[in-house]
Design a protein around this motif. Structure first.
Motif, PDB file in Angstrom:
ATOM      1  N   GLU A  69       0.824  -1.207   0.000  1.00  0.00           N
ATOM      2  CA  GLU A  69       0.000   0.000   0.000  1.00  0.00           C
ATOM      3  C   GLU A  69       0.862   1.263   0.000  1.00  0.00           C
ATOM      4  O   GLU A  69       0.556   2.232  -0.704  1.00  0.00           O
ATOM      5  N   MET A  70       1.946   1.258   0.791  1.00  0.00           N
ATOM      6  CA  MET A  70       2.831   2.429   0.835  1.00  0.00           C
ATOM      7  C   MET A  70       3.532   2.651  -0.499  1.00  0.00           C
ATOM      8  O   MET A  70       3.683   3.787  -0.954  1.00  0.00           O
ATOM      9  N   ALA A  71       3.976   1.574  -1.128  1.00  0.00           N
ATOM     10  CA  ALA A  71       4.632   1.692  -2.428  1.00  0.00           C
ATOM     11  C   ALA A  71       3.667   2.262  -3.468  1.00  0.00           C
ATOM     12  O   ALA A  71       4.047   3.094  -4.300  1.00  0.00           O
ATOM     13  N   THR A  72       2.417   1.833  -3.406  1.00  0.00           N
ATOM     14  CA  THR A  72       1.398   2.350  -4.322  1.00  0.00           C
ATOM     15  C   THR A  72       1.187   3.839  -4.109  1.00  0.00           C
ATOM     16  O   THR A  72       1.132   4.623  -5.068  1.00  0.00           O
ATOM     17  N   ASN A  73       1.094   4.252  -2.848  1.00  0.00           N
ATOM     18  CA  ASN A  73       0.879   5.672  -2.529  1.00  0.00           C
ATOM     19  C   ASN A  73       2.074   6.538  -2.937  1.00  0.00           C
ATOM     20  O   ASN A  73       1.911   7.724  -3.232  1.00  0.00           O
ATOM     21  N   GLN A  74       3.271   5.945  -2.941  1.00  0.00           N
ATOM     22  CA  GLN A  74       4.476   6.690  -3.325  1.00  0.00           C
ATOM     23  C   GLN A  74       4.677   6.728  -4.839  1.00  0.00           C
ATOM     24  O   GLN A  74       5.607   7.353  -5.330  1.00  0.00           O
ATOM     25  N   GLY A  75       3.792   6.052  -5.567  1.00  0.00           N
ATOM     26  CA  GLY A  75       3.905   6.035  -7.020  1.00  0.00           C
ATOM     27  C   GLY A  75       4.867   4.997  -7.544  1.00  0.00           C
ATOM     28  O   GLY A  75       5.215   5.019  -8.736  1.00  0.00           O
ATOM     29  N   ASP A  76       5.311   4.073  -6.695  1.00  0.00           N
ATOM     30  CA  ASP A  76       6.226   3.018  -7.121  1.00  0.00           C
ATOM     31  C   ASP A  76       5.439   1.829  -7.672  1.00  0.00           C
ATOM     32  O   ASP A  76       4.215   1.726  -7.482  1.00  0.00           O
ATOM     33  N   ALA A  82       8.023  -4.970  -2.170  1.00  0.00           N
ATOM     34  CA  ALA A  82       7.604  -6.152  -1.420  1.00  0.00           C
ATOM     35  C   ALA A  82       8.453  -7.364  -1.789  1.00  0.00           C
ATOM     36  O   ALA A  82       8.947  -8.082  -0.907  1.00  0.00           O
ATOM     37  N   LEU A  83       8.634  -7.582  -3.087  1.00  0.00           N
ATOM     38  CA  LEU A  83       9.412  -8.740  -3.537  1.00  0.00           C
ATOM     39  C   LEU A  83      10.883  -8.595  -3.181  1.00  0.00           C
ATOM     40  O   LEU A  83      11.510  -9.522  -2.658  1.00  0.00           O
ATOM     41  N   LEU A 220      11.069   2.572   3.805  1.00  0.00           N
ATOM     42  CA  LEU A 220      10.032   1.943   4.617  1.00  0.00           C
ATOM     43  C   LEU A 220       9.394   0.707   3.979  1.00  0.00           C
ATOM     44  O   LEU A 220       9.344  -0.349   4.621  1.00  0.00           O
ATOM     45  N   PRO A 221       8.873   0.766   2.734  1.00  0.00           N
ATOM     46  CA  PRO A 221       8.266  -0.447   2.165  1.00  0.00           C
ATOM     47  C   PRO A 221       9.246  -1.611   2.080  1.00  0.00           C
ATOM     48  O   PRO A 221       8.869  -2.767   2.284  1.00  0.00           O
ATOM     49  N   TYR A 222      10.506  -1.288   1.780  1.00  0.00           N
ATOM     50  CA  TYR A 222      11.530  -2.330   1.700  1.00  0.00           C
ATOM     51  C   TYR A 222      11.827  -2.910   3.089  1.00  0.00           C
ATOM     52  O   TYR A 222      12.029  -4.123   3.234  1.00  0.00           O
ATOM     53  N   SER A 225       9.012  -5.234   4.219  1.00  0.00           N
ATOM     54  CA  SER A 225       9.097  -6.504   3.493  1.00  0.00           C
ATOM     55  C   SER A 225      10.307  -7.317   3.928  1.00  0.00           C
ATOM     56  O   SER A 225      10.249  -8.548   3.984  1.00  0.00           O
ATOM     57  N   PHE A 226      11.403  -6.634   4.233  1.00  0.00           N
ATOM     58  CA  PHE A 226      12.607  -7.302   4.731  1.00  0.00           C
ATOM     59  C   PHE A 226      12.292  -8.056   6.020  1.00  0.00           C
ATOM     60  O   PHE A 226      12.674  -9.227   6.184  1.00  0.00           O
ATOM     61  N   ALA A 227      11.595  -7.391   6.941  1.00  0.00           N
ATOM     62  CA  ALA A 227      11.225  -8.027   8.207  1.00  0.00           C
ATOM     63  C   ALA A 227      10.317  -9.224   7.964  1.00  0.00           C
ATOM     64  O   ALA A 227      10.445 -10.265   8.623  1.00  0.00           O
ATOM     65  N   ALA A 228       9.401  -9.096   6.996  1.00  0.00           N
ATOM     66  CA  ALA A 228       8.500 -10.206   6.680  1.00  0.00           C
ATOM     67  C   ALA A 228       9.284 -11.398   6.148  1.00  0.00           C
ATOM     68  O   ALA A 228       9.040 -12.548   6.546  1.00  0.00           O
ATOM     69  N   GLY A 229      10.222 -11.147   5.242  1.00  0.00           N
ATOM     70  CA  GLY A 229      11.030 -12.241   4.695  1.00  0.00           C
ATOM     71  C   GLY A 229      11.857 -12.938   5.753  1.00  0.00           C
ATOM     72  O   GLY A 229      11.974 -14.172   5.758  1.00  0.00           O
ATOM     73  N   ALA A 230      12.417 -12.155   6.671  1.00  0.00           N
ATOM     74  CA  ALA A 230      13.213 -12.743   7.749  1.00  0.00           C
ATOM     75  C   ALA A 230      12.342 -13.604   8.665  1.00  0.00           C
ATOM     76  O   ALA A 230      12.758 -14.686   9.099  1.00  0.00           O
ATOM     77  N   MET A 231      11.125 -13.135   8.944  1.00  0.00           N
ATOM     78  CA  MET A 231      10.232 -13.895   9.812  1.00  0.00           C
ATOM     79  C   MET A 231       9.784 -15.201   9.161  1.00  0.00           C
ATOM     80  O   MET A 231       9.747 -16.256   9.807  1.00  0.00           O
ATOM     81  N   ILE A 232       9.451 -15.144   7.883  1.00  0.00           N
ATOM     82  CA  ILE A 232       9.027 -16.360   7.182  1.00  0.00           C
ATOM     83  C   ILE A 232      10.169 -17.362   7.113  1.00  0.00           C
ATOM     84  O   ILE A 232       9.967 -18.582   7.246  1.00  0.00           O
ATOM     85  N   PHE A 233      11.397 -16.876   6.940  1.00  0.00           N
ATOM     86  CA  PHE A 233      12.554 -17.775   6.929  1.00  0.00           C
ATOM     87  C   PHE A 233      12.636 -18.538   8.252  1.00  0.00           C
ATOM     88  O   PHE A 233      12.856 -19.752   8.274  1.00  0.00           O
ATOM     89  N   VAL A 234      12.476 -17.826   9.351  1.00  0.00           N
ATOM     90  CA  VAL A 234      12.553 -18.457  10.669  1.00  0.00           C
ATOM     91  C   VAL A 234      11.442 -19.484  10.845  1.00  0.00           C
ATOM     92  O   VAL A 234      11.665 -20.587  11.360  1.00  0.00           O
TER      93      VAL A 234
END
Length: 274
Positions: A69-76, A82-83, A220-222, A225-234
């Motif tokens: 959502e933040m990336a969309t609002n920033q025009g990215d 996220a990826l 921020l969006p990165y 997503s970084f925190a999400a990837g680290a959590m899923i790895f664990v």
């Protein structure tokens, strides 16, 4: 004090307070070692499954979804942060897992992962436990750090929900750490101390995450997503395999049910509060 008044507080201070709460919940769970010497394997698997479910739900509802959502609002391009952040988070934990000497609970010392070392078994055990608390603290810190650039009640509510969810799963996780350490031959106080110490890294990671996103808005969006990837790895590398270990049939069903309940509870909290 209501949420509106909390927005006026420095996000880094809020992140510190929130991660101290999650650390204290770990300590509270670890204190169960003073009352119980053993823990039923089925209960342990259920608690680990619950923790996995909470972390999976938090990764999407509290981290990836807001990042998009933040990336969309920033025009990215919405999926790029996220990826990129998600894969970077998983890659970072993979590298740390390959380098940092550590030993998972219930395994012999010769099964230690990371760089070979002559460190004591107790040190290797505590490092393994501490490793997966880093993403949790980072996630909470990043969520509160977002307030520095977007002081919105909805974002604050989501950050509070995330901290509550992480704290909620830290209680059974603390018990799931300390009681098996007691079974390993540790004294009650030593098992408690190691268990609660594993959560001490969360305030440090939380403050770091909050500071980074508060000072670098495009990050921020990165970072989410970084925190999400680290959590899923664990979750995939440690919590789910550990929750299934030593069980069969109905016993493994309990860990699956625990994961479903953990996901449902975290999703409910995030949607209801955020």
């Amino acid at each position: 004090m209501n949420l509106e008044s909390l927005i006026e507080i420095n996000p880094i201070i809020l992140a510190l307070v929130a991660t101290i709460f999650t650390w204290l919940m770990t300590a509270l769970g670890s204190s169960m070692v003073f009352f119980f010497k053993n823990i039923d394997k089925r209960l342990l698997n259920s608690m680990l499954g619950f923790a996995a479910g909470v972390m999976i739900a938090a990764s999407f509802w509290s981290l990836l979804k807001p990042a998009i959502e933040m990336a969309t609002n920033q025009g990215d391009i919405p999926w790029v942060p996220a990826l990129t952040g998600f894969l970077a988070g998983g890659t970072f934990l993979l590298m740390v897992d390959k380098i940092l000497p550590h030993l998972h609970m219930g395994l012999s010392t010769d099964k230690a992962e990371g760089i070979k070392t002559t460190w004591q078994r107790s040190i290797l055990l505590i490092l393994a436990i501490t490793l997966h608390n880093i993403p949790e603290g980072l996630a909470v810190g990043v969520a509160f750090g977002a307030l520095a650039n977007t002081p919105d009640v909805g974002i604050l509510a989501g950050a509070v929900a995330l901290a509550m969810g992480i704290g909620l799963q830290n209680f059974p996780e603390g018990a799931a750490v300390s009681i098996p350490l007691r079974r390993e031959g540790f004294t009650r106080f030593r098992a408690f101390n190691y268990g609660q110490f594993s959560g001490f890294v969360e305030p440090m990671a939380g403050v770091l995450g909050a500071y980074l996103v508060a000072t670098m808005k495009p990050l921020l969006p990165y970072a989410l997503s970084f925190a999400a990837g680290a959590m899923i790895f664990v979750v995939v590398e440690e919590l789910i395999p550990e929750s299934q270990r030593g069980g069969e049939g109905n016993e493994t069903d309990l860990s699956t049910i625990g994961a479903m309940l953990g996901f449902a509870v975290m999703m409910l909290m995030d949607v209801a509060l955020g």
